[in-house]
Scaffold this motif. Structure first.
Motif, mmCIF file in Angstrom:
data_model
loop_
_atom_site.group_PDB
_atom_site.id
_atom_site.type_symbol
_atom_site.label_atom_id
_atom_site.label_comp_id
_atom_site.label_asym_id
_atom_site.label_seq_id
_atom_site.Cartn_x
_atom_site.Cartn_y
_atom_site.Cartn_z
ATOM 1 N N LEU A 289 1.105 -1.395 0.436
ATOM 2 C CA LEU A 289 0.200 -0.048 -0.344
ATOM 3 C C LEU A 289 0.974 0.815 -0.232
ATOM 4 N N PRO A 290 0.645 2.361 -0.842
ATOM 5 C CA PRO A 290 1.931 3.268 -0.877
ATOM 6 C C PRO A 290 1.527 4.362 0.338
ATOM 7 N N VAL A 291 0.989 3.920 0.820
ATOM 8 C CA VAL A 291 1.076 4.924 1.926
ATOM 9 C C VAL A 291 2.232 6.044 2.768
ATOM 10 N N VAL A 292 2.254 7.130 3.180
ATOM 11 C CA VAL A 292 3.750 8.258 3.408
ATOM 12 C C VAL A 292 3.033 8.606 4.791
ATOM 13 N N PHE A 293 4.235 8.070 5.506
ATOM 14 C CA PHE A 293 4.197 8.325 7.010
ATOM 15 C C PHE A 293 5.055 8.848 7.322
ATOM 16 N N VAL A 294 4.706 10.611 6.834
ATOM 17 C CA VAL A 294 5.688 11.851 8.287
ATOM 18 C C VAL A 294 5.032 11.938 9.143
ATOM 19 N N MET B 164 12.864 -2.239 8.366
ATOM 20 C CA MET B 164 11.599 -2.587 7.835
ATOM 21 C C MET B 164 11.440 -3.092 6.243
ATOM 22 N N GLY B 165 12.575 -2.711 5.886
ATOM 23 C CA GLY B 165 12.293 -3.255 4.541
ATOM 24 C C GLY B 165 11.299 -2.130 3.102
ATOM 25 N N VAL B 166 11.953 -0.672 4.190
ATOM 26 C CA VAL B 166 10.294 0.755 4.212
ATOM 27 C C VAL B 166 11.286 1.566 3.411
ATOM 28 N N PRO B 167 11.829 1.831 2.155
ATOM 29 C CA PRO B 167 12.827 3.207 1.970
ATOM 30 C C PRO B 167 12.362 4.896 2.875
ATOM 31 N N GLY B 168 13.569 5.333 3.501
ATOM 32 C CA GLY B 168 12.492 6.429 4.193
ATOM 33 C C GLY B 168 13.376 7.679 3.171
ATOM 34 N N HIS B 169 13.762 8.701 3.834
ATOM 35 C CA HIS B 169 14.452 10.397 3.801
ATOM 36 C C HIS B 169 13.717 10.808 4.859
ATOM 37 N N VAL B 170 14.981 11.558 5.325
ATOM 38 C CA VAL B 170 15.204 12.895 5.745
ATOM 39 C C VAL B 170 15.125 14.014 5.521
ATOM 40 N N ALA C 242 13.123 18.721 -2.954
ATOM 41 C CA ALA C 242 14.044 17.687 -3.413
ATOM 42 C C ALA C 242 12.975 16.081 -3.367
ATOM 43 N N LEU C 243 12.094 16.059 -3.654
ATOM 44 C CA LEU C 243 11.375 14.301 -3.232
ATOM 45 C C LEU C 243 10.813 14.845 -4.535
ATOM 46 N N ASP C 244 10.987 13.227 -5.197
ATOM 47 C CA ASP C 244 10.308 12.966 -6.351
ATOM 48 C C ASP C 244 8.918 12.360 -5.980
ATOM 49 N N ILE C 245 7.525 13.488 -5.673
ATOM 50 C CA ILE C 245 6.187 13.224 -5.024
ATOM 51 C C ILE C 245 6.041 11.452 -6.050
ATOM 52 N N ASP C 246 5.975 11.401 -7.278
ATOM 53 C CA ASP C 246 5.470 10.832 -8.692
ATOM 54 C C ASP C 246 6.143 10.115 -8.450
ATOM 55 N N GLU C 247 6.845 9.015 -8.273
ATOM 56 C CA GLU C 247 7.494 8.235 -7.485
ATOM 57 C C GLU C 247 7.297 7.705 -6.510
ATOM 58 N N LYS D 153 4.425 0.566 -4.928
ATOM 59 C CA LYS D 153 3.912 -0.774 -4.312
ATOM 60 C C LYS D 153 4.480 -0.603 -2.755
ATOM 61 N N GLY D 154 4.166 0.013 -1.939
ATOM 62 C CA GLY D 154 4.380 -0.163 -0.601
ATOM 63 C C GLY D 154 4.902 1.255 -0.285
ATOM 64 N N PRO D 155 4.758 1.130 1.573
ATOM 65 C CA PRO D 155 4.801 2.610 1.995
ATOM 66 C C PRO D 155 6.603 3.220 1.916
ATOM 67 N N THR D 156 6.003 4.602 2.124
ATOM 68 C CA THR D 156 7.615 5.576 2.119
ATOM 69 C C THR D 156 7.873 6.150 3.640
ATOM 70 N N LEU D 157 8.375 6.511 4.424
ATOM 71 C CA LEU D 157 8.980 7.211 5.112
ATOM 72 C C LEU D 157 9.406 8.277 5.331
ATOM 73 N N LEU D 158 8.847 9.735 5.772
ATOM 74 C CA LEU D 158 9.721 10.931 5.773
ATOM 75 C C LEU D 158 10.019 11.050 7.146
ATOM 76 N N ASP D 159 11.379 11.557 7.987
ATOM 77 C CA ASP D 159 11.831 11.596 8.919
ATOM 78 C C ASP D 159 12.230 12.880 8.792
ATOM 79 N N VAL D 160 11.169 13.950 9.354
ATOM 80 C CA VAL D 160 11.466 15.848 9.163
ATOM 81 C C VAL D 160 11.417 16.027 10.274
ATOM 82 N N ARG D 161 12.647 16.292 10.486
ATOM 83 C CA ARG D 161 13.149 16.872 12.070
ATOM 84 C C ARG D 161 12.326 18.690 11.629
#
Length: 615
Positions: free
Chosen positions: A519-524, A562-568, A577-582, A587-595
């Motif tokens: 599931l393409p959930v974006v966890f912010v 956990m096998g989930v890509p992430g960005h700081v 700089a994030l490629d939101i479309d990508e 097919k899966g979630p993405t995590l954004l670690d926002v400081r």
């Protein structure tokens, strides 16, 4: 026979074909667990959320067979509270009942927080828990949770609309139907069945050949107090400055309400959980009233309009700004289908009971068009996302380029970068405050969902709210599970979960469910190494600074493990700089670690006043 079928059809009785999943079990006795899954299939439920266990093994066996047939399938959570949150989100998005199952004992007790949240937010949910075999009751059986053990039925009594132990196999069908009906009828909420494992394995009689119990779940309250509607019509016609307050119960009626706004030349505000039904750039909109709300909404009520029509709200602390007397006074007219909500406004000059959509339709038939009003949406020009009619707290932070990124600027970027049909969820705590106040996507008109689980409605109507929050009970970590449930119910829409690091440390393991379900959930993650609301509340109340610090954690690395890509994200430039479309095409979630900048003070003053911490 054809004449009989035609007559039954005219009477609204559906003679199902043998291919129907419930009809298929009528010709023979079936295992009780199979009967439960067959009923869920018939009423359109596609997914059941839960954690397996020995006392509910027959249900998972039935779900496995159903899944292989392309029917109802199991979504396995990591914790039972997460499963309940997922069922909550699924129900909110699809308009269907959410279903959660858990084993006996601790499986059932782990559910309680999620079930209580659904109860407080009127979310329809079927809760099924297991029990040891009946003949082992009272013998100190493993994880016994009947009246002779740790009584989970008694615990759940306080947060369910229906709550029963199935003590005989022949009770199952009628109790299942009763639970489903109670969950889906006003006031909606969870219904609980506790079923011993030997009952789940028992053979039960096939359903009645003639009765169509499932059609009862589709009933909407049709009774309307016509005398009160005529009184409301008169109040509106006499009002020079009417104001509409839109609450969480207005989903299916939102288009009719906005037509009333236009017809009457009124202004409108929303509760925190009603904001997601409207376009925040509507020119008649003056913001959110209540928790995380806007000064412009408060000022509108302080200006003493001659009529305030509140629709679909129960006036809890968050939705009434701590029971503010600028709202709760004799200028108020309260419209709702739920008696429990209407009882909370004894000071109102008029109560109108009935289905809100029907009430609005009757008013639109009776009210004459007034003078042309300026209630049109703001043009989609330039980069400014804000509505000039809505007063924003600390607007300079909304546009700030500072590092670390300010949470206000993060809300702006989320609003700007994600597509119109995105579903946003904001978790309890500061995440909720920032989102309610600052999140304002562009005009969402015409954004539709095409997934079979989701209603084909405009993104501003029906159950399709673009912003979901949990009110009243307000469990931390709710948004994490609920985001999975929403995405599972409607995978064609992007889902963005806005949560804090405190909530993520409680429930972040559920991100692996999004990964397993692709599931393409974006966890912010709003990472400030603190329980932010606790920290700011202590500062504002001049209380002792204690217990708010959290460890510095790299949540991107945790996600990768956990096998989930992430960005700081440290700055607005990092977010740009994030490629939101990508990210959304994965097919899966993405995590954004926002400081985020932890020194930014959220608009939470009303909450502290309600606690008596400040004056």
């Amino acid at each position: 026979m054809d004449h009989l079928n035609a007559a039954l059809a005219r009477a609204g009785i559906d003679r199902r074909s043998a291919a129907d999943p419930v009809e298929a079990v009528r010709s023979e006795r079936v295992e009780a667990a199979e009967l439960i899954v067959a009923y869920l299939d018939k009423i359109g439920v596609r997914h059941v959320f839960g954690v397996p266990g020995g006392a509910i093994e027959p249900i998972y066996n039935a779900l496995a067979r159903s899944g292989r047939r392309g029917g109802v399938s199991a979504v396995v959570a990591r914790h039972e509270s997460g499963a309940a949150f997922m069922a909550d989100g699924y129900a909110r998005e699809t308009g269907k009942i959410g279903v959660v199952v858990a084993t006996s004992g601790p499986g059932a007790t782990n559910l309680i927080t999620g079930v209580a949240g659904a109860y407080a937010n009127s979310v329809p949910m079927l809760v099924i828990t297991g029990q040891p075999p009946l003949h082992n009751f009272g013998k100190n059986a493993l994880q016994e949770s009947s009246c002779t053990g740790i009584n989970t039925i008694g615990m759940l009594r306080h947060c369910t609309r229906y709550n029963s132990l199935v003590s005989h196999a022949d009770q199952l069908e009628i109790k299942l139907i009763s639970a489903l009906m109670q969950a889906c009828q006003t006031p909606r909420g969870p219904a609980h069945l506790s079923i011993p494992v030997d009952i789940l394995r028992s053979a039960v009689n096939a359903p009645s050949q003639t009765a169509d119990y499932t059609s009862l779940l589709r009933l909407k309250p049709s009774m309307v107090d016509l005398h009160a509607v005529r009184q409301l019509q008169g109040e509106i016609e006499r009002a020079a400055r009417p104001v509409f307050l839109i609450g969480n119960g207005c989903g299916e009626a939102i288009e009719a309400i906005l037509k009333l706004v236009e017809r009457t030349g009124a202004l409108f505000i929303t509760t925190p959980d009603g904001k997601g039904f409207v376009n925040p750039r509507h020119r008649a909109y003056r913001g959110v009233f209540g928790f995380g709300g806007h000064a412009s909404a408060d000022a509108l009520l302080r200006a003493a309009p001659d009529l305030v029509v509140a629709l679909g709200t129960g006036f809890g602390e968050f939705s009434s700004a701590g029971w503010c007397n600028h709202l709760l006074n004799s200028r108020l007219v309260h419209v709702d289908s739920c008696e429990e909500n209407l009882m909370r406004s004894p000071m109102a000059r008029l109560h109108v009971r009935g289905r809100i959509l029907t009430v609005c339709a009757l008013l639109l038939e009776r009210l004459q068009p007034g003078a042309a009003s300026n209630v049109v949406d703001l043009p989609e020009t330039g980069s400014d996302l804000s509505n000039p009619e809505v007063t924003m707290h600390a607007p300079e932070s909304f546009d700030s380029d500072a590092t670390p990124i300010k949470p206000q600027r993060l809300m702006k970027e989320l609003s700007r970068r994600f597509p119109p049909h995105t579903r946003f969820l904001a978790d309890a705590g500061n995440s909720m405050t920032w989102a309610i106040h600052y999140l304002q996507p562009r005009n969402r008109r015409g954004a539709r969902s095409q997934h079979r689980d989701a209603p084909a409605r405009d993104a501003r109507s029906g159950t399709a709210s673009w912003l979901r929050v949990t009110m009243d009970f307000a469990s931390m970590g709710w948004a994490i599970g609920a985001a999975v449930g929403i995405a599972r119910g409607n995978p064609s829409c992007p889902v963005v979960c806005i949560t804090g690091d405190g909530s993520y440390l409680m429930s972040g393991q559920e991100i692996t469910v999004a990964a397993a379900e692709q599931l393409p959930v974006v966890f912010v993650i709003l990472n400030d190494s603190a329980y932010g609301m606790v920290m700011h509340g202590q500062r504002m109340a001049r209380a002792e600074p204690i217990g708010f610090e959290l460890p510095e954690v790299d949540y991107r690395l945790m996600a990768l493990a956990m096998g989930v890509p992430g960005h700081v994200i440290d700055s607005p430039a990092d977010f740009e700089a994030l490629d939101i479309d990508e990210i959304l095409s994965r097919k899966g979630p993405t995590l954004l670690d926002v400081r985020i900048d932890r020194e930014e003070v959220p608009p939470m003053f009303q909450r502290l006043k309600a606690l008596g911490s400040i004056q």
